[in-house]
Design an enzyme around this catalytic site. Structure first.
Site, PDB file in Angstrom:
ATOM      1  N   GLY A 116      -0.113   4.797  -1.048  1.00 41.32           N
ATOM      2  CA  GLY A 116      -1.836   5.375  -0.467  1.00 41.32           C
ATOM      3  C   GLY A 116      -1.152   6.155   0.193  1.00 41.32           C
ATOM      4  CD  GLN A 117      -4.264   9.745   4.914  1.00 46.79           C
ATOM      5  OE1 GLN A 117      -4.999   8.637   5.886  1.00 46.79           O
ATOM      6  NE2 GLN A 117      -4.444  11.275   5.659  1.00 46.79           N
TER       7      GLN A 117
ATOM      8  CG  ASN B 236      -3.752  -9.017  -5.715  1.00 44.58           C
ATOM      9  OD1 ASN B 236      -4.561  -8.551  -5.000  1.00 44.58           O
ATOM     10  ND2 ASN B 236      -4.056  -9.274  -6.568  1.00 44.58           N
TER      11      ASN B 236
ATOM     12  N   GLY C   3       0.703  -1.130  -0.346  1.00 43.03           N
ATOM     13  CA  GLY C   3       0.115   0.035  -0.016  1.00 43.03           C
ATOM     14  C   GLY C   3       0.568   1.063   0.196  1.00 43.03           C
TER      15      GLY C   3
ATOM     16  CE  LYS D 163      -7.818  -1.052   9.007  1.00 47.91           C
ATOM     17  NZ  LYS D 163      -6.723  -1.425   8.670  1.00 47.91           N
TER      18      LYS D 163
ATOM     19  NE  ARG E 225      -6.578  -0.977  -7.451  1.00 51.17           N
ATOM     20  CZ  ARG E 225      -6.240  -2.221  -6.767  1.00 51.17           C
ATOM     21  NH1 ARG E 225      -6.459  -3.040  -7.510  1.00 51.17           N
ATOM     22  NH2 ARG E 225      -6.314  -2.045  -5.503  1.00 51.17           N
TER      23      ARG E 225
ATOM     24  CE1 TYR F  12     -10.701   1.258   7.386  1.00 48.27           C
ATOM     25  CE2 TYR F  12     -11.437   2.500   9.230  1.00 48.27           C
ATOM     26  CZ  TYR F  12     -10.569   1.870   8.728  1.00 48.27           C
ATOM     27  OH  TYR F  12      -9.056   2.855   8.721  1.00 48.27           O
TER      28      TYR F  12
HETATM   29  N1  SER Z   1      -9.277   7.519   8.977  1.00 49.79           N
HETATM   30  C1  SER Z   1     -10.085   6.327   8.592  1.00 49.79           C
HETATM   31  C2  SER Z   1     -11.570   6.351   8.100  1.00 49.79           C
HETATM   32  O1  SER Z   1     -11.578   7.832   7.751  1.00 49.79           O
HETATM   33  C3  SER Z   1     -10.631   6.063  10.418  1.00 49.79           C
HETATM   34  O2  SER Z   1      -9.705   5.052  10.221  1.00 49.79           O
HETATM   35  O3  SER Z   1     -12.048   5.613   7.105  1.00 49.79           O
END
Ligand code: SER
Length: 336
Positions: free
Chosen positions: A11-12, A52, A8, A145, A35, A141
């Site tokens: 990503g951020q 992947n 990743g 987690k 991607r 999400y």
């Molecule tokens: N930053 C994430 C979100 O807002 C939370 O961990 O989905």
């Protein structure tokens, strides 16, 4: 921890974690899914790979090729996007994580897969949220987690896999555009401030959430993975706090640098519902006790009124973004 694979990496978190690990002297392979292109800083600064998370054989080959001993798995579908792509969120957040843990078991790897304030839900005490408490999230999400935390602890207890994690609050950064999380307004607001001088907040006034600047988030991940395991009792996952604020607090801090900045509200019921089910602030005493966690950029322990220090950092954040204006403009279509 010697040879590291960051999954990743585009990503951020990944895009800033890779350079930080390399700066600290770790051999770090930046792995993206292919991607989203990796930034030039990442691809020119060391080895890269296309990985992947769901391709166990490909992942194994990369691990063997670079003699990897530690993986930071930063791949995730964030909360808002996860509500529209629940199966993708599950695949990456649960199937991806268990595949990684299987590989870790076989190859004796250490693994960091971040957890999140998303593990909490409406029944959780919100201010502050204790370390050990109710984890009944209402988002896909959050469910992934919680499952990731439980799987990581299961592999640790049953197979001795060195899996550790922190529950990140909303993360504030400016290298990548906002990525579909509920807390991402705190990233988006800077981009819109620079582009339009105004921002319509999807979260209502007074919606206070725990937040952290990226530099602290990177330190949390690295310091936990470097910590002496014999001191740890919790492994998956640690609350880590820094500060808490609401949209109007960020707007006030932006106005100090950009006096004409305008904040309006266009509340998004999906995001607002998620935000209301999450903590206002986190109690991170356990992380402080077990591995000496301490945020460097905070507002003085959960105090809403005193954002002075945070504001200073926010101004630095805004300058960073302004200095990156050409890249920002190139990305404007992506933000629309
Ligand atoms: N930053 C994430 C979100 O807002 C939370 O961990 O989905």
């Amino acid at each position: 921890m010697k040879n590291i694979l960051v999954i990743g990496a585009a990503g951020q978190i990944g895009s800033e974690l890779v350079p930080e690990l390399r700066r600290r002297g770790y051999m770090t392979v930046a792995a993206g899914s292919g991607r989203t292109p990796l930034t030039a800083a990442l691809s020119e600064g060391g080895p890269t790979a296309v990985v992947n998370l769901l391709d166990a054989d490909g992942l194994r080959r990369t691990v063997e090729h670079y003699a990897i001993d530690t993986i930071f798995n930063m791949a995730a579908i964030l909360s808002a996007v996860g509500e529209s792509k629940p199966m993708t969120a599950w695949n990456i957040g649960v199937n991806g994580v268990i595949g990684l843990l299987e590989l870790a078991r076989d190859k004796n790897l250490s693994v960091f897969t971040p957890s999140s304030i998303g593990v909490f839900g409406p029944e959780t005490p919100h201010d502050p949220t204790p370390q050990d408490t109710v984890c009944r999230p209402r988002t896909m999400y959050g469910i992934t987690k919680v499952a990731g935390e439980l799987l990581s602890d299961y592999y640790r207890a049953k197979y001795g896999v060195d899996a550790r994690s922190v529950r990140y609050p909303g993360l504030i950064s400016h290298v990548t555009p906002p990525g579909g999380g509920t807390t991402d307004y705190a990233v988006d607001i800077y981009w819109k401030a620079v582009e339009h001088g105004r921002y319509a907040s999807p979260l209502a006034e007074g919606t206070r959430l725990p937040m952290m600047f990226m530099a602290d988030a990177l330190r949390a991940a690295i310091e936990l993975m470097e910590a002496d395991a014999s001191r740890l009792r919790h492994f998956n996952s640690f609350n880590v706090g820094a500060m808490s604020f609401a949209p109007e607090d960020v707007a006030a801090s932006i106005r100090r640098r950009m006096p004409g900045f305008e904040l309006t509200y266009e509340v998004n019921p999906l995001l607002q519902g998620i935000a209301e089910s999450w903590p206002d602030a986190l109690d991170d005493t356990t992380a402080r006790e077990e591995w000496d966690w301490k945020p460097r950029r905070n507002d003085g322990r959960h105090a809403r009124g005193d954002l002075r220090k945070a504001r200073r950092k926010v101004r630095a954040q805004l300058s960073g973004l302004m200095n990156r204006k050409p890249a920002f403009i190139a990305n404007a279509g992506f933000l629309a």
